[in-house]
Design a protein around this motif. Structure first.
Motif, PDB file in Angstrom:
ATOM      1  N   LEU A 109      34.455  29.598  38.930  1.00 13.10           N
ATOM      2  CA  LEU A 109      34.887  30.950  39.262  1.00 13.10           C
ATOM      3  C   LEU A 109      36.406  31.058  39.138  1.00 13.10           C
ATOM      4  O   LEU A 109      37.143  30.196  39.619  1.00 13.10           O
ATOM      5  CB  LEU A 109      34.471  31.310  40.685  1.00 13.10           C
ATOM      6  CG  LEU A 109      32.959  31.439  40.932  1.00 13.10           C
ATOM      7  CD1 LEU A 109      32.693  31.636  42.416  1.00 13.10           C
ATOM      8  CD2 LEU A 109      32.372  32.589  40.125  1.00 13.10           C
ATOM      9  N   ILE A 110      36.847  32.134  38.505  1.00 10.61           N
ATOM     10  CA  ILE A 110      38.272  32.362  38.310  1.00 10.61           C
ATOM     11  C   ILE A 110      38.747  33.479  39.228  1.00 10.61           C
ATOM     12  O   ILE A 110      38.150  34.556  39.284  1.00 10.61           O
ATOM     13  CB  ILE A 110      38.577  32.751  36.843  1.00 10.61           C
ATOM     14  CG1 ILE A 110      38.115  31.648  35.891  1.00 10.61           C
ATOM     15  CG2 ILE A 110      40.067  33.025  36.669  1.00 10.61           C
ATOM     16  CD1 ILE A 110      38.817  30.321  36.064  1.00 10.61           C
ATOM     17  N   GLY A 111      39.805  33.205  39.956  1.00 10.27           N
ATOM     18  CA  GLY A 111      40.351  34.196  40.867  1.00 10.27           C
ATOM     19  C   GLY A 111      41.153  33.505  41.960  1.00 10.27           C
ATOM     20  O   GLY A 111      41.049  32.294  42.150  1.00 10.27           O
ATOM     21  N   LYS A 112      41.935  34.282  42.675  1.00 11.72           N
ATOM     22  CA  LYS A 112      42.786  33.737  43.729  1.00 11.72           C
ATOM     23  C   LYS A 112      42.052  33.752  45.062  1.00 11.72           C
ATOM     24  O   LYS A 112      41.616  34.793  45.538  1.00 11.72           O
ATOM     25  CB  LYS A 112      44.081  34.542  43.839  1.00 11.72           C
ATOM     26  CG  LYS A 112      45.093  33.944  44.811  1.00 11.72           C
ATOM     27  CD  LYS A 112      46.387  34.742  44.813  1.00 11.72           C
ATOM     28  CE  LYS A 112      47.408  34.132  45.776  1.00 11.72           C
ATOM     29  NZ  LYS A 112      48.664  34.914  45.802  1.00 11.72           N
ATOM     30  N   ARG A 113      41.904  32.579  45.668  1.00 12.77           N
ATOM     31  CA  ARG A 113      41.254  32.466  46.964  1.00 12.77           C
ATOM     32  C   ARG A 113      42.287  32.545  48.094  1.00 12.77           C
ATOM     33  O   ARG A 113      43.468  32.277  47.892  1.00 12.77           O
ATOM     34  CB  ARG A 113      40.521  31.124  47.092  1.00 12.77           C
ATOM     35  CG  ARG A 113      39.301  30.983  46.213  1.00 12.77           C
ATOM     36  CD  ARG A 113      38.567  29.702  46.550  1.00 12.77           C
ATOM     37  NE  ARG A 113      37.423  29.446  45.686  1.00 12.77           N
ATOM     38  CZ  ARG A 113      36.205  29.919  45.899  1.00 12.77           C
ATOM     39  NH1 ARG A 113      35.983  30.683  46.959  1.00 12.77           N
ATOM     40  NH2 ARG A 113      35.207  29.643  45.074  1.00 12.77           N
TER      41      ARG A 113
ATOM     42  N   ILE B 128      34.244  32.037  34.643  1.00 11.64           N
ATOM     43  CA  ILE B 128      34.076  33.486  34.663  1.00 11.64           C
ATOM     44  C   ILE B 128      34.845  34.070  35.847  1.00 11.64           C
ATOM     45  O   ILE B 128      34.925  33.456  36.910  1.00 11.64           O
ATOM     46  CB  ILE B 128      32.578  33.854  34.749  1.00 11.64           C
ATOM     47  CG1 ILE B 128      32.381  35.367  34.639  1.00 11.64           C
ATOM     48  CG2 ILE B 128      31.955  33.323  36.033  1.00 11.64           C
ATOM     49  CD1 ILE B 128      30.929  35.765  34.441  1.00 11.64           C
ATOM     50  N   LYS B 129      35.412  35.231  35.649  1.00  9.03           N
ATOM     51  CA  LYS B 129      36.172  35.874  36.714  1.00  9.03           C
ATOM     52  C   LYS B 129      35.246  36.332  37.836  1.00  9.03           C
ATOM     53  O   LYS B 129      34.189  36.929  37.585  1.00  9.03           O
ATOM     54  CB  LYS B 129      36.950  37.074  36.165  1.00  9.03           C
ATOM     55  CG  LYS B 129      38.103  36.701  35.246  1.00  9.03           C
ATOM     56  CD  LYS B 129      38.843  37.941  34.781  1.00  9.03           C
ATOM     57  CE  LYS B 129      40.011  37.565  33.875  1.00  9.03           C
ATOM     58  NZ  LYS B 129      40.740  38.779  33.390  1.00  9.03           N
ATOM     59  N   ALA B 130      35.649  36.064  39.048  1.00  9.54           N
ATOM     60  CA  ALA B 130      34.874  36.498  40.207  1.00  9.54           C
ATOM     61  C   ALA B 130      34.721  38.018  40.195  1.00  9.54           C
ATOM     62  O   ALA B 130      33.680  38.551  40.586  1.00  9.54           O
ATOM     63  CB  ALA B 130      35.567  36.050  41.493  1.00  9.54           C
ATOM     64  N   ASP B 131      35.727  38.704  39.720  1.00 12.53           N
ATOM     65  CA  ASP B 131      35.689  40.166  39.677  1.00 12.53           C
ATOM     66  C   ASP B 131      34.596  40.664  38.729  1.00 12.53           C
ATOM     67  O   ASP B 131      33.978  41.705  38.991  1.00 12.53           O
ATOM     68  CB  ASP B 131      37.042  40.714  39.235  1.00 12.53           C
ATOM     69  CG  ASP B 131      37.142  42.217  39.433  1.00 12.53           C
ATOM     70  OD1 ASP B 131      37.232  42.652  40.590  1.00 12.53           O
ATOM     71  OD2 ASP B 131      37.101  42.947  38.429  1.00 12.53           O
TER      72      ASP B 131
END
Length: 213
Positions: free
Chosen positions: A149-153, A184-187
């Motif tokens: 997963l791609i994104g800022k946690r 894949i982007k979480a969004d």
């Protein structure tokens, strides 16, 4: 009539983005959370619960669609047993309670490779959750099986942060049947979760999500 959503794991990487998409689309939602959510959209409600002590006393509002976005790591959970409690036991408990109030559709964020017979503990727990949910009789079950997963946690995950940096190099090499392992982007997943689904059991991999954009 629009569905009412119940979001489990609303402070996590996918769950937080799901809340934003629900808000922007004026969809009614209740965020299940252990702590107050910062910057919660005005049109989203929250229900703060203590999973360890007060869950049995919680009265869930009537909803149609449960989204299970909750997950942790063994490191953050403190042990394998702690991880199992969060990623399996709590999720099953919430799903059972949601079903009692009339929830007919459930969406689960799992992982590519999830298998209840896997030697990998993480993937085995993910597979066990899917196996259990499939026996519960929901009208619609949506199972998301993403790669990284791609994104800022809000929390730091060292190995995941490294994976996110090298993903742009590795992803183009994953073609054909290997494409489902791409990051894949979480969004992208969150946006896909609020789209109408057909009844029955639906599995969504990388291409399923990206091709519907």
């Amino acid at each position: 009539m629009k569905d009412k959503y119940l979001v489990l794991g609303s402070t996590g990487l996918v769950g937080n983005r799901l809340i934003q998409h629900l808000s922007r689309n004026n969809l009614e939602a209740i965020a299940l959370t252990r702590r107050k959510i910062k910057n919660l959209p005005n049109n989203i409600n929250e229900l703060i619960i203590d999973f360890n002590s007060s869950l049995k006393e919680v009265s869930f509002p009537e909803c149609d669609h449960l989204c299970v976005c909750m997950g942790t790591t063994i490191k953050n959970a403190g042990s394998r047993e702690g991880f199992k409690k969060v990623d399996l036991d709590y999720c099953i408990d919430i799903a059972q309670r949601a079903q009692k109030i009339g929830v007919s559709q459930i969406s689960i964020i799992s992982s590519i490779g999830a298998d209840d017979q896997s030697r990998n503990f993480y993937l085995r727990i993910k597979g066990m959750l899917i196996k259990k949910i499939l026996t519960m009789g929901f009208d619609t079950v949506n199972i998301y099986l993403p790669g990284l997963l791609i994104g800022k946690r809000n929390e730091k995950r060292f190995l995941e942060s490294i994976g996110q940096k090298i993903a742009p190099i590795i992803d183009p090499l994953l073609v054909g049947k290997m494409k489902k392992y791409r990051s894949i982007k979480a969004d992208s997943i969150a946006a896909h979760m609020i789209r109408p689904k057909t009844k029955g059991v639906n599995y969504f991999y990388y291409e399923d999500i990206m091709n519907e954009k």
